[in-house]
Design a protein around this motif. Structure first.
Motif, PDB file in Angstrom:
ATOM      1  N   HIS A 236       0.792  -1.301  -0.040  1.00  0.00           N
ATOM      2  CA  HIS A 236       0.099  -0.020   0.001  1.00  0.00           C
ATOM      3  C   HIS A 236       0.753   1.293   0.030  1.00  0.00           C
ATOM      4  O   HIS A 236       0.514   2.397  -0.793  1.00  0.00           O
ATOM      5  CB  HIS A 236      -1.026   0.038   1.250  1.00  0.00           C
ATOM      6  CG  HIS A 236      -1.580   1.220   1.436  1.00  0.00           C
ATOM      7  ND1 HIS A 236      -3.043   1.296   0.887  1.00  0.00           N
ATOM      8  CD2 HIS A 236      -1.379   2.347   2.070  1.00  0.00           C
ATOM      9  CE1 HIS A 236      -3.709   2.544   1.186  1.00  0.00           C
ATOM     10  NE2 HIS A 236      -2.551   3.128   1.869  1.00  0.00           N
ATOM     11  N   HIS A 240       1.083   3.840  -3.382  1.00  0.00           N
ATOM     12  CA  HIS A 240       0.353   5.122  -3.029  1.00  0.00           C
ATOM     13  C   HIS A 240       1.629   6.119  -3.266  1.00  0.00           C
ATOM     14  O   HIS A 240       1.299   7.235  -2.727  1.00  0.00           O
ATOM     15  CB  HIS A 240      -0.373   5.254  -1.936  1.00  0.00           C
ATOM     16  CG  HIS A 240      -1.789   4.482  -2.069  1.00  0.00           C
ATOM     17  ND1 HIS A 240      -1.842   3.211  -2.004  1.00  0.00           N
ATOM     18  CD2 HIS A 240      -2.952   4.903  -2.036  1.00  0.00           C
ATOM     19  CE1 HIS A 240      -3.197   2.830  -2.199  1.00  0.00           C
ATOM     20  NE2 HIS A 240      -3.927   4.011  -2.461  1.00  0.00           N
ATOM     21  N   TYR A 287      -5.068  11.423   2.763  1.00  0.00           N
ATOM     22  CA  TYR A 287      -5.402  12.388   2.096  1.00  0.00           C
ATOM     23  C   TYR A 287      -5.952  13.602   2.779  1.00  0.00           C
ATOM     24  O   TYR A 287      -6.572  14.452   2.192  1.00  0.00           O
ATOM     25  CB  TYR A 287      -6.485  11.960   0.949  1.00  0.00           C
ATOM     26  CG  TYR A 287      -5.665  10.748   0.332  1.00  0.00           C
ATOM     27  CD1 TYR A 287      -4.450  11.199  -0.580  1.00  0.00           C
ATOM     28  CD2 TYR A 287      -6.424   9.754  -0.154  1.00  0.00           C
ATOM     29  CE1 TYR A 287      -4.029   9.991  -1.376  1.00  0.00           C
ATOM     30  CE2 TYR A 287      -5.957   8.499  -0.900  1.00  0.00           C
ATOM     31  CZ  TYR A 287      -4.687   8.810  -1.624  1.00  0.00           C
ATOM     32  OH  TYR A 287      -4.182   8.014  -2.577  1.00  0.00           O
ATOM     33  N   THR A 383      -8.194   4.662   2.616  1.00  0.00           N
ATOM     34  CA  THR A 383      -7.252   5.664   2.860  1.00  0.00           C
ATOM     35  C   THR A 383      -6.282   5.673   3.834  1.00  0.00           C
ATOM     36  O   THR A 383      -5.680   6.539   4.548  1.00  0.00           O
ATOM     37  CB  THR A 383      -7.990   7.125   2.628  1.00  0.00           C
ATOM     38  OG1 THR A 383      -8.418   7.272   3.821  1.00  0.00           O
ATOM     39  CG2 THR A 383      -8.721   7.320   1.378  1.00  0.00           C
TER      40      THR A 383
END
Length: 461
Positions: A236, A240, A287, A383
Motif C-alpha cells: 500500500h 500510493h 489524503y 485511505t
C-alpha cells in the motif's frame, strides 16, 4: 407429613425463592442507579436516551477494575428490543471512550472548546445499545492497584479480564441477559475482538439459553495476521507513492518474518526510514491534513475542501484529552474514584510500550468461529496507511474461503460507498474515502454498514 404441613412448607419455599430472586434484582437495580448518568457537563438538552458508567472489578486480588460507558438506544426506538454491542479500541493501550465513544460511533462528539458536546446524527445507538469498555487496566479510567499490571499487559490477560467484566456486568444489568450480543472494534482490537469472541463462544458451548447470547463480531481495519498484514501494508505504501522503491524492497526483506507488535531491530530501522520518506502526513488518513499547530493552514485547506470541516477534524483527539480530564465530567461519569495519579489520556504510553504476549495470527480463531456459524464481518477504510485495505485483503485471502458473492460496488444515494465480497462464513466491506477510523471519516457510510451487519443483509447494491 400431613397435607396441611406439606402445603405450608411449599409456600415457604416459594416465598424464600422469590425473596432471594427479588433481593438479587434489587441489588442490581441499586448498582444500576449508582451508575446512572444524570447529566454530562456540556451535553445538549433532552438527549432522549439513558446512559450508565462506572467500574466493574475483574480481579479482586490485584485490584483490577475496568471502566465502562453504556449509551442505550433512544427511548423512542425501543432500547429493550435492541441488541447490545460491545465496542473495543486497540492500540494496544488506547481508550474506547476517547475513540469509539467520543469521535466514532457514540452519540456525542466534543466541540473544539473541549467543554461542550453535540449530537452525532449517525450514532450507532440509533440501532443498538452501545457498551464501551476501556481495556486493559491502565487504559483511560481503568486501573489496577498492582502497578506492575501496567507493565505486564498482553493479549491473553486482556481477553480473560474482558470476559470477566462481561460476566459481572450482566449481573449488574440483568435486563440484557439473553439479549442478542455482538462484539465490535478496530485496529489492534483485531486481536481483542476475535480472542474475546473465542472465549465467549467456548464458554457457551453446551449451555442452553446462554446469558451472553453471542451472535458474532465486526472489526474494522484490523490487525489480523502479521505476515500478510506486513506484505499488504508495504505494498500500500509503495503503490500510493509514500515510499521509495529501495525502501519497499528493504522492508520486504527485513520485516519478512517479524512480529507486527515486536519487530526486529533491522525492521524498525526500515520502518523509520519509511516514516521519513512519508513526511508530515496523517498515516491514519493519507489524503487529509494532519493536526498541526498551524490552524490557519487547516482553515485554508478547508476552504478548498469544505466537506472536511463536516466529515473529519484531524485534531478531534485533542478535545477528548481536555474534556475527560475535567473534574465535573469525571464526577458525572463516576470515574477516577481512586484518584489515579496521572491524567486521563487517549492512549497509555506505559501499557502500549510494555505489551507482552501477542500471537502472530488471528486466522486460526477465525477458522474456529467461522466453522461455528457465527456472523463475522470485516470492514476497511481505503485511505488508511496504518492497517490498510491491502493488508486486510491478504489476510482474508489466506483463509482460503469459498466466494459466495463476488466483488461488487455498494451504494448510498446512487454514489459508490465502497465494495464488498461475501465469502462462506465472512463478509468483507470497504468504505471509500475513509481512513483508519471509518465512522469518524465517513459516518453515514459506516452507519449503513452497521445496519447491514445487524440485519445480516448484503450491502445495498
Amino acid at each position: 407429613m400431613n397435607h396441611f404441613l406439606h402445603s405450608v412448607l411449599c409456600l415457604l419455599y416459594i416465598f424464600s425463592f422469590y425473596y432471594f430472586v427479588g433481593k438479587c434484582h434489587s441489588l442490581s437495580s441499586i448498582d444500576q442507579e449508582k451508575d446512572w448518568i444524570k447529566y454530562l457537563p456540556g451535553q445538549p438538552a433532552n438527549v432522549g436516551f439513558n446512559q450508565y458508567s462506572g467500574y466493574v472489578t475483574v480481579n479482586h486480588t490485584a485490584g483490577r477494575a475496568l471502566f465502562y460507558w453504556l449509551t442505550e438506544a433512544p427511548t423512542n426506538r425501543g432500547p429493550e428490543s435492541r441488541p447490545l454491542v460491545l465496542w473495543l479500541n486497540g492500540g494496544p493501550g488506547c481508550s474506547s471512550v476517547a475513540f469509539g465513544a467520543a469521535e466514532e460511533i457514540g452519540p456525542f462528539r466534543i466541540n473544539s472548546d473541549g467543554k461542550t458536546l453535540y449530537l452525532n446524527p449517525y450514532s450507532w445507538n440509533h440501532l443498538a445499545n452501545l457498551l464501551f469498555l476501556e481495556s486493559p487496566a491502565g487504559v483511560g479510567y481503568s486501573y489496577s492497584n498492582t502497578s506492575s499490571d501496567l507493565y505486564t499487559a498482553g493479549d491473553q490477560r486482556t481477553a480473560v479480564d474482558a470476559y470477566t467484566f462481561l460476566v459481572n456486568w450482566f449481573e449488574r444489568f440483568p435486563q440484557y441477559k439473553h439479549r442478542d450480543f455482538y462484539i465490535a472494534g478496530e485496529s489492534y482490537a483485531g486481536h481483542y475482538v476475535p480472542q474475546l469472541s473465542q472465549i465467549v463462544y467456548e464458554r457457551n458451548k453446551g449451555v442452553q439459553n446462554p446469558v451472553i447470547n453471542f451472535k458474532g463480531f465486526l472489526v474494522g481495519n484490523p490487525v489480523t495476521d502479521d505476515y500478510h498484514d506486513y506484505i499488504g501494508t508495504f505494498e500500500h505504501w509503495w503503490t500510493h507513492g509514500l515510499i521509495s522503491d529501495s525502501t519497499y524492497k528493504i522492508l520486504g526483506i527485513t520485516c519478512d518474518s517479524g512480529s507486527g507488535t515486536h519487530p526486529s531491530s533491522e525492521c524498525i530501522k526500515a520502518l523509520e526510514l519509511a516514516e521519513q520518506e512519508m513526511g508530515n502526513i496523517d498515516p491514519y488518513s493519507i489524503y487529509t491534513p494532519p493536526c498541526n499547530d498551524n490552524s490557519s493552514l487547516r482553515q485554508r485547506l478547508r476552504g478548498h475542501y469544505p466537506w472536511m470541516s463536516r466529515a473529519y477534524d484531524p485534531c478531534t483527539e485533542r478535545y477528548s484529552e481536555i474534556y475527560f480530564n475535567i473534574p465535573e465530567v469525571q464526577k458525572a461519569l463516576h470515574s477516577n474514584i481512586t484518584g489515579i495519579p496521572y491524567p486521563w489520556k487517549t492512549c497509555s504510553d506505559i501499557v502500549g510500550n510494555y505489551w507482552g504476549d501477542s500471537p502472530l495470527s488471528m486466522l486460526p480463531i477465525y477458522q474456529e468461529l467461522i466453522a461455528a456459524g457465527l456472523r463475522i464481518w470485516v470492514f476497511s477504510g481505503d485511505t488508511d496507511a496504518v492497517v490498510p485495505l491491502t493488508a486486510t485483503r491478504y489476510s482474508i485471502d489466506a483463509l482460503k474461503l469459498p466466494t459466495v458473492v463476488n466483488w461488487y460496488p455498494w451504494y448510498d444515494n446512487k454514489k459508490v460507498g465502497g465494495w464488498s465480497q461475501v465469502y462462506k462464513g465472512l463478509t468483507f466491506v470497504t468504505v471509500t474515502g475513509a481512513g483508519h477510523e471509518v465512522p469518524l471519516h465517513r459516518p453515514r457510510l459506516a452507519f449503513i454498514l452497521f445496519r447491514s451487519f445487524l440485519e445480516n443483509k448484503p450491502m445495498p447494491s
